[in-house]
Motif scaffolding. Structure first.
Motif, PDB file in Angstrom:
ATOM      1  N   ALA A   1      -3.145  11.900  11.929  1.00 33.34           N
ATOM      2  CA  ALA A   1      -2.283  12.066  10.756  1.00 33.34           C
ATOM      3  C   ALA A   1      -2.777  11.217   9.594  1.00 33.34           C
ATOM      4  O   ALA A   1      -2.807  11.667   8.442  1.00 33.34           O
ATOM      5  N   HIS A   2      -3.161   9.981   9.884  1.00 36.33           N
ATOM      6  CA  HIS A   2      -3.588   9.074   8.816  1.00 36.33           C
ATOM      7  C   HIS A   2      -4.909   9.507   8.178  1.00 36.33           C
ATOM      8  O   HIS A   2      -5.218   9.096   7.052  1.00 36.33           O
TER       9      HIS A   2
ATOM     10  N   MET B   1      -4.006  -0.618   7.709  1.00 36.27           N
ATOM     11  CA  MET B   1      -2.926  -1.590   7.517  1.00 36.27           C
ATOM     12  C   MET B   1      -1.567  -0.904   7.412  1.00 36.27           C
ATOM     13  O   MET B   1      -0.560  -1.419   7.918  1.00 36.27           O
ATOM     14  N   VAL B   2      -1.536   0.258   6.780  1.00 42.39           N
ATOM     15  CA  VAL B   2      -0.295   1.033   6.728  1.00 42.39           C
ATOM     16  C   VAL B   2       0.168   1.377   8.144  1.00 42.39           C
ATOM     17  O   VAL B   2       1.349   1.288   8.474  1.00 42.39           O
ATOM     18  N   SER B   3      -0.768   1.739   8.977  1.00 44.31           N
ATOM     19  CA  SER B   3      -0.424   2.213  10.329  1.00 44.31           C
ATOM     20  C   SER B   3       0.139   1.104  11.218  1.00 44.31           C
ATOM     21  O   SER B   3       0.871   1.398  12.169  1.00 44.31           O
TER      22      SER B   3
ATOM     23  N   ARG C   1       3.446   9.548   2.895  1.00 44.08           N
ATOM     24  CA  ARG C   1       3.638  10.768   3.671  1.00 44.08           C
ATOM     25  C   ARG C   1       2.791  10.770   4.944  1.00 44.08           C
ATOM     26  O   ARG C   1       3.208  11.315   5.963  1.00 44.08           O
ATOM     27  N   ALA C   2       1.615  10.159   4.895  1.00 45.56           N
ATOM     28  CA  ALA C   2       0.818  10.016   6.122  1.00 45.56           C
ATOM     29  C   ALA C   2       1.557   9.142   7.129  1.00 45.56           C
ATOM     30  O   ALA C   2       1.571   9.428   8.336  1.00 45.56           O
ATOM     31  N   LEU C   3       2.189   8.068   6.608  1.00 46.10           N
ATOM     32  CA  LEU C   3       2.957   7.179   7.493  1.00 46.10           C
ATOM     33  C   LEU C   3       4.152   7.907   8.097  1.00 46.10           C
ATOM     34  O   LEU C   3       4.402   7.800   9.302  1.00 46.10           O
TER      35      LEU C   3
ATOM     36  N   VAL D   1       0.829  -1.207   0.000  1.00 48.12           N
ATOM     37  CA  VAL D   1       0.000   0.000   0.000  1.00 48.12           C
ATOM     38  C   VAL D   1       0.865   1.259   0.000  1.00 48.12           C
ATOM     39  O   VAL D   1       0.613   2.205  -0.758  1.00 48.12           O
ATOM     40  N   ILE D   2       1.913   1.285   0.846  1.00 48.70           N
ATOM     41  CA  ILE D   2       2.718   2.514   0.925  1.00 48.70           C
ATOM     42  C   ILE D   2       3.600   2.722  -0.309  1.00 48.70           C
ATOM     43  O   ILE D   2       4.107   3.824  -0.521  1.00 48.70           O
ATOM     44  N   THR D   3       3.778   1.672  -1.134  1.00 46.77           N
ATOM     45  CA  THR D   3       4.537   1.867  -2.377  1.00 46.77           C
ATOM     46  C   THR D   3       3.704   2.584  -3.431  1.00 46.77           C
ATOM     47  O   THR D   3       4.230   2.987  -4.472  1.00 46.77           O
ATOM     48  N   GLY D   4       2.396   2.719  -3.153  1.00 41.50           N
ATOM     49  CA  GLY D   4       1.525   3.423  -4.088  1.00 41.50           C
ATOM     50  C   GLY D   4       0.813   2.516  -5.066  1.00 41.50           C
ATOM     51  O   GLY D   4       0.153   2.995  -5.990  1.00 41.50           O
TER      52      GLY D   4
END
Length: 552
Positions: free
Chosen positions: A287-288, A301-303, A68-70, A50-53
């Motif tokens: 933030a998220h 899941m990112v968090s 950036r949220a992470l 997910v964080i890779t876009g």
């Protein structure tokens, strides 16, 4: 300020310091871990995707990317907790405290997953067009508990100072003064100006800054830490062994360290773990909530990566540096904080087993201990005490080579009044050898590696970047809470006060700041844990709905 410190520690004794708080915190995480089928393991790989876009869509609502949220949320957690907090936990509970920080992080991965998902689901777009979210929104919009939402938002504003502002500024100033000799007020003033320049730009500028600072500071810190770990490689195995073994027995006395009971190490490890990764505190969801996505579960899941990166990786590295170097059980020359020092009646030494046992019971608050506070007078000649019948305890260790000064370097001569373990004289400065804690302990540990004394500069720079980025993130948490409570117009006055507090904290008492943060954390955490437990069934349904769409 001693009365304030005593008041805060009393309050903390009923909250974070109470026996029930760690069980509540870990219990909620354990419940969701089992109820949701170990999401911290099942969704770990998907979180990285997910964080890779891979799943990003430009048309999705939000203010910033998953990454950036992470990094914004990580900048809020990766701070003095990773440098000062780990050292503080070891100083209080010994190696066993590290194990309980791990446990808090593992369970916290699930807790953070839940709180972020639910908060993102009920976020709103504000009058100025930006996204606002956090536990106060699910409490209000889903649970219809306006009173709970208001209580949480107020606690968040308070905690923005007690967690993200005051301890960070104080940790930076302490480390920079010890390393470079700059006066704390100068450090606080300069960084206060920089802080103002960043936070005035809102979430876009905050996210842009943290996306650059967080990876950079992690690399610098890792290089310095590995230099110590590899220089003391023979101690890494025993360090891990002591962490695991002591978790179920408590930490025995070693050197100047007088030992910690299992209950004491458990309590302090869980508390420091929470201070470090903030799982369950409800801060990261704010933030998220800015992330660009229509899928709350994906951001959740990112968090769950945050406690893993923050505590299981970075805090463990710090812990190994301190344990393998051996500095945690050594006495070092330092100036005693008044709140760290107290006199007890009788002559005790840490070279006598019976004395160590008595002091162990006293420091670990075991019922029936025979050690009592000292009340009386001490005769001092040219800075050296010439009377006996007492023992000075500083930083939970027997103080040595104690010298008394007034007005800087003027050796004191005269009589000191001691009342219930505390000196009455206000302008007294006490120096000597004792255990040290917080940033000072980590700084000393970093000099025991391949870089030698240069290692202290890595800690100072790392701490400055870690702590400064935390202050940036927490300013955002506070202004979103002010937006919820009073609307967008309240944000600017809040930011001005926030910057002023950051400058003030640079010259305040270290222990007082930690006491304030301990209370603020718990006041914020309890309403959030209560709220997410009420929405457990909805949480499971939200995850199932998400996977049904992802696997189509």
């Amino acid at each position: 300020m001693e009365w304030l410190y005593n008041f805060l520690t009393t309050i903390d004794g009923f909250l974070g310091g109470a026996f029930w708080f760690p069980y509540v915190l870990l219990g909620v995480g354990l419940f969701f871990t089992i109820y949701l089928g170990f999401p911290q393991i099942r969704y770990f790989k998907h979180a990285w995707l997910v964080i890779t876009g891979k799943f990003d869509k430009e048309s999705d609502p939000g203010d910033t990317t998953h990454f950036r949220a992470l990094t914004t949320a990580l900048s809020g957690t990766v701070g003095t907790g990773n440098i000062s907090g780990v050292a503080f936990a070891l100083y209080l509970g010994g190696p066993a405290a590290i194990f309980w920080m791990w446990a808090t992080a593992f369970m916290g991965m699930t807790t953070k997953f839940v709180e972020v998902t639910l908060s993102h689901k009920y976020r709103v777009k504000t009058e100025d067009g930006t996204m606002a979210g956090g536990p106060m929104y699910y409490m209000d919009r889903r649970l219809n508990m306006k009173w709970l939402a208001v209580a949480f938002a107020v606690a968040t504003v308070i905690s923005s100072f007690g967690t993200g502002n005051l301890p960070q500024s104080n940790g930076i100033a302490q480390s920079i003064e010890a390393t470079f000799g700059f006066e704390p007020w100068i450090v606080g003033s300069v960084l206060g100006v920089l802080l103002a320049l960043v936070i005035l730009g809102g979430i876009q500028r905050i996210a842009a800054v943290t996306a650059r600072v967080v990876p950079f500071m992690a690399v610098i810190y890792l290089i310095g830490a590995l230099a110590v770990i590899f220089a003391n490689l023979e101690n890494i195995g025993p360090s891990f062994t002591s962490i695991i073994k002591d978790a179920f027995t408590g930490s025995a006395a070693a050197g100047g360290f007088l030992g910690a009971s299992l209950a004491y190490a458990f309590n302090k490890g869980v508390n420091r773990g929470l201070f470090s990764n903030e799982a369950g505190q409800g801060s990261a969801p704010i933030a998220h909530a800015a992330a660009k996505t229509k899928e709350p579960a994906s951001e959740g899941m990112v968090s769950l990566l945050e406690p893993f990166i923050d505590t299981i990786l970075i805090c463990t590295i710090t812990g190994l540096v301190i344990l393998s170097s051996g500095v945690w059980k050594e006495k070092h020359e330092n100036i005693f904080d008044r709140s760290d020092m107290y006199y007890v009646a009788g002559d005790y030494t840490d070279s006598n087993d019976a004395d160590v046992n008595s002091l162990y019971e006293y420091l670990n608050e075991i019922d029936g201990n025979s050690v009592k506070p000292y009340t009386g007078t001490i005769t001092v000649v040219n800075g050296t005490a010439v009377s006996d019948g007492y023992t000075l305890i500083n930083a939970r260790s027997v103080a040595e080579n104690v010298k008394y000064y007034v007005g800087g370097d003027d050796a004191f001569t005269g009589t000191l009044e001691i009342d219930e373990g505390k000196p009455v004289k206000d302008n007294l400065e006490v120096r000597g050898k004792s255990l040290v804690h917080s940033a000072a302990l980590t700084t000393i540990a970093f000099t025991r590696g391949f870089f030698g004394d240069f290692g202290q500069y890595i800690v100072s720079v790392g701490l400055m970047l870690f702590a400064f980025s935390t202050a940036i993130a927490w300013s955002y948490y506070g202004d979103r809470s002010m937006t919820y409570l009073f609307g967008p117009r309240s944000v600017m006055p809040y930011r001005v006060i926030y910057v002023a507090g950051f400058v003030w904290a640079a010259v305040s008492d270290t222990t007082l700041v930690w006491a304030l943060s301990a209370v603020a954390i718990v006041v914020m955490t309890l309403p959030n844990l209560f709220g997410i437990m009420l929405l457990a069934k909805e949480m499971k349904q939200t995850i199932n709905d998400y996977w049904s769409r992802v696997h189509k």
